[in-house]
Design an enzyme around this catalytic site. Structure first.
Site, PDB file in Angstrom:
ATOM      1  CD  GLU A  55      -2.902   0.995   2.441  1.00 50.58           C
ATOM      2  OE1 GLU A  55      -2.780   0.085   3.290  1.00 50.58           O
ATOM      3  OE2 GLU A  55      -3.862   1.782   2.410  1.00 50.58           O
ATOM      4  CG  ASN A 200      -9.449  -1.704   1.690  1.00 58.51           C
ATOM      5  OD1 ASN A 200      -9.011  -2.826   1.933  1.00 58.51           O
ATOM      6  ND2 ASN A 200      -9.332  -0.698   2.551  1.00 58.51           N
ATOM      7  CD  GLU A 201     -10.220  -2.615   6.370  1.00 59.45           C
ATOM      8  OE1 GLU A 201     -10.251  -1.536   6.983  1.00 59.45           O
ATOM      9  OE2 GLU A 201      -9.488  -3.572   6.711  1.00 59.45           O
ATOM     10  CE1 TYR A 280      -3.129  -5.912   8.974  1.00 62.49           C
ATOM     11  CE2 TYR A 280      -5.412  -5.230   8.814  1.00 62.49           C
ATOM     12  CZ  TYR A 280      -4.138  -5.286   8.284  1.00 62.49           C
ATOM     13  OH  TYR A 280      -3.868  -4.732   7.057  1.00 62.49           O
ATOM     14  CD  GLU A 335      -6.012  -4.627   4.400  1.00 61.94           C
ATOM     15  OE1 GLU A 335      -5.915  -4.236   5.579  1.00 61.94           O
ATOM     16  OE2 GLU A 335      -6.442  -3.910   3.477  1.00 61.94           O
ATOM     17  CD  GLN A 384       0.419  -2.363   3.910  1.00 64.72           C
ATOM     18  OE1 GLN A 384       1.175  -1.716   3.204  1.00 64.72           O
ATOM     19  NE2 GLN A 384      -0.756  -1.879   4.302  1.00 64.72           N
TER      20      GLN A 384
HETATM   21  O1  AHR Z   1      -2.932  -2.356   6.300  1.00 63.64           O
HETATM   22  C1  AHR Z   1      -3.251  -1.154   6.885  1.00 63.64           C
HETATM   23  C2  AHR Z   1      -4.738  -0.826   6.774  1.00 63.64           C
HETATM   24  O2  AHR Z   1      -5.473  -1.728   7.515  1.00 63.64           O
HETATM   25  C3  AHR Z   1      -5.349  -0.890   5.404  1.00 63.64           C
HETATM   26  O3  AHR Z   1      -5.140   0.255   4.661  1.00 63.64           O
HETATM   27  C4  AHR Z   1      -6.801  -1.053   5.710  1.00 63.64           C
HETATM   28  O4  AHR Z   1      -7.496  -1.735   4.690  1.00 63.64           O
HETATM   29  C5  AHR Z   1      -6.806  -1.797   7.036  1.00 63.64           C
HETATM   30  O5  AHR Z   1      -7.647  -1.229   7.940  1.00 63.64           O
END
Ligand code: AHR
Length: 531
Positions: A55, A200-201, A280, A335, A384
């Site tokens: 990103e 995205n999200e 995450y 992600e 990432q």
């Molecule tokens: O990876 C960092 C961020 O985490 C991304 O931009 C977003 O999609 C997520 O919330």
């Protein structure tokens, strides 16, 4: 004959743990018996689960990948040669770009042509976005590392027309104005875009949409954002990935329900081939756990947290199964990874963190989970690729270091497109305070050449484990591979000491159809079992 019954342990390959006097704490319980059944092949472990995410965030692109053609840092057309070489070795199957939250504010026209105007990156530190790394530079990176493009189009602040024109610009072979512009910008041939993220999200940074509103938007993009590349008409058709859930609560199960229900009743005029999942490994928000300088308590807590991935996938897969029993739609974990407190002194919004042996174990546990769900999870992207969150690579100006997570991805390369084979075992327990975890974890797979690959994570940071794996459906003759551990749970590689955590060779003993090896505490091991 003797060689069939008794494979060797080459002294040169002995790891310190194997060569040393047995740990005084070691007991009979330190042996974990496993059974691998090569005669019961499961799903293909799609190589795309080893995907990366890059990103425009912090130094993930600028400095980490792009230094510009005039930089003294060795580069090819502005892209760092050292980073390209490291990524090439990982056989990165796909790279998701340009975001993330960034994608829903990205306007592709600003990143093509000779004069690039600076814009802002409001999501990530409000810094200047020079737009010098744009569409052509990304496709060049993909070409240099031998990967494939996973583009995320802007649904949040863009229009269907803008996204449709981007794809026409990239993929048509007809002499349209956009194709002519692409040629004038240096690429007459159409590009191949195998994967397309539709937003995205969108439930959060991508526009705070309800699932119903998102689904309406997504179907419009699915209809109009076409791939015109003749080479992608049939077999190589572009896969469209809709925004999916970001957790396990009812808000997220509702989201999956709404999108999947819409898909089940979909018209000829739109379709999707994947649903994303973001998850995450993070404790507390904003992330408070340190990425370095922590102890066993934080090690165990983070690994406990990361194992929630399995339940989350199972939960959303069960919903998907109701609408899509044939598993046509892939669950795309685009992600995932550890999200820790920012490194002291690093800029706000750059998500800079170190990467330790804990992250190596964490990566292996997640990859094993994806492999076990290979029938539904057919793509994943760790967050990432460079310098951001759980990165493969860290850079500082001309310096570069490979992280423990990089080494795990490298060790797991043989699992790309291999066929899952079941491994059964009683993992035992590793306890740390109130946290109780399976002490070991393992997967196995068969590659195209008929070799069995086995990955073992010893989660216990204090005790080695002796694995005795009986192999059915194949007569093993020898086994050897690589193992990764560090002196401490928070051992990291730095620019000054880049090999504190580095893979070492490991050999196993093979006797009477059983493979025996001893793995060190807090380690990840991958071995090939040769028939
Ligand atoms: O990876 C960092 C961020 O985490 C991304 O931009 C977003 O999609 C997520 O919330």
């Amino acid at each position: 004959m003797l060689a069939r019954r008794l494979a060797f342990v080459a002294a040169a390959f002995l790891t310190p743990a194997m060569a040393a006097t047995p740990d005084p704490q070691a007991t009979a319980a330190d042996t974990v018996a496993m059974s691998i059944d090569a005669s019961k092949p499961g799903a293909k472990i799609d190589r795309n689960i080893f995907g990366q995410f890059a990103e425009h965030l912090g130094t993930g692109i600028y400095e980490g990948v792009w230094v510009g053609p005039d930089s003294p840092i060795p580069n090819t057309r502005g892209i760092r040669n050292d980073v390209v070489a490291a990524l090439k070795a990982l056989k990165v199957p796909n790279v998701r770009w340009p975001g993330g939250c960034f994608a829903d504010e990205y306007h592709w026209r600003k990143g093509i042509g000779k004069s690039r105007l600076a814009t802002l990156n409001p999501n990530w530190g409000g810094v200047i976005e020079p737009n010098s790394f744009g569409t052509h530079e990304f496709m060049d990176l993909i070409g240099q590392i031998g990967s494939e493009a996973y583009l995320s189009v802007n649904i949040g602040s863009g229009t269907p027309q803008e996204a449709a024109e981007w794809l026409e610009y990239l993929t048509t072979d007809q002499p349209t104005a956009l194709a002519t512009e692409r040629a004038a910008n240096g690429h007459p041939a159409p590009y191949k875009i195998p994967y397309l993220g539709l937003g995205n999200e969108s439930w959060d940074c991508g526009g705070n949409m309800t699932p119903e509103y998102y689904t309406r938007q997504m179907t419009i993009y699915s209809r109009f954002v076409r791939n015109f590349n003749p080479a992608q008409r049939d077999a190589g058709k572009m896969l469209r990935i809709a925004v999916g859930p970001g957790g396990g609560e009812s808000r997220w199960t509702d989201w999956t329900e709404v999108v999947m229900k819409a898909w089940q009743g979909h018209q000829w005029s739109w379709d999707m081939e994947g649903l994303s999942l973001h998850n995450y490994t993070v404790i507390k928000w904003p992330p408070a756990y340190a990425s370095v300088g922590f102890g066993e308590k934080e090690y165990a807590e983070i690994l406990q947290k990361t194992l929630e991935m399995d339940g989350l996938i199972a939960k959303h897969s069960a919903i998907m199964d109701r609408y899509d029993p044939e598993k046509k739609i892939a669950l795309v974990v685009d992600e995932w990874g550890a999200w820790y407190a920012k490194l002291p002194g690093s800029p706000e919004g750059f998500l800079a963190q170190q990467n330790s042996q804990r992250d190596a174990v964490l990566a292996a546990l997640n990859l094993n989970i994806f492999a076990r769900h290979a029938d539904r999870v057919r793509m994943a992207n760790i967050a990432q690729m460079v310098n951001v969150l759980q990165a493969m690579i860290l850079t500082d100006k001309e310096k570069m270091v490979l992280t423990p997570t990089y080494h795990v991805f490298h060790m797991y390369v043989p699992f790309q497109d291999a066929t899952f084979v079941p491994v059964t075992f009683d993992a035992g327990t590793y306890a740390q305070g109130d946290v109780k975890l399976p002490r070991v974890d393992a997967i196995a797979a068969k590659d195209a050449a008929g070799k069995i690959w086995m990955a073992v994570a010893n989660v216990d940071p204090n005790r080695p484990a002796t694995i005795t794996a009986s192999v059915a459906g194949l007569a093993p003759r020898s086994a050897a591979g690589q193992t990764l551990t560090g002196p401490r749970v928070d051992s990291v590689n730095t620019f000054e000491a880049p090999t504190s955590v580095t893979p070492k060779p490991i050999a196993a003993r093979v006797q009477g159809g059983t493979v025996t090896l001893t793995v060190e505490p807090k380690s990840v091991t991958v071995i090939a079992v040769q028939p």
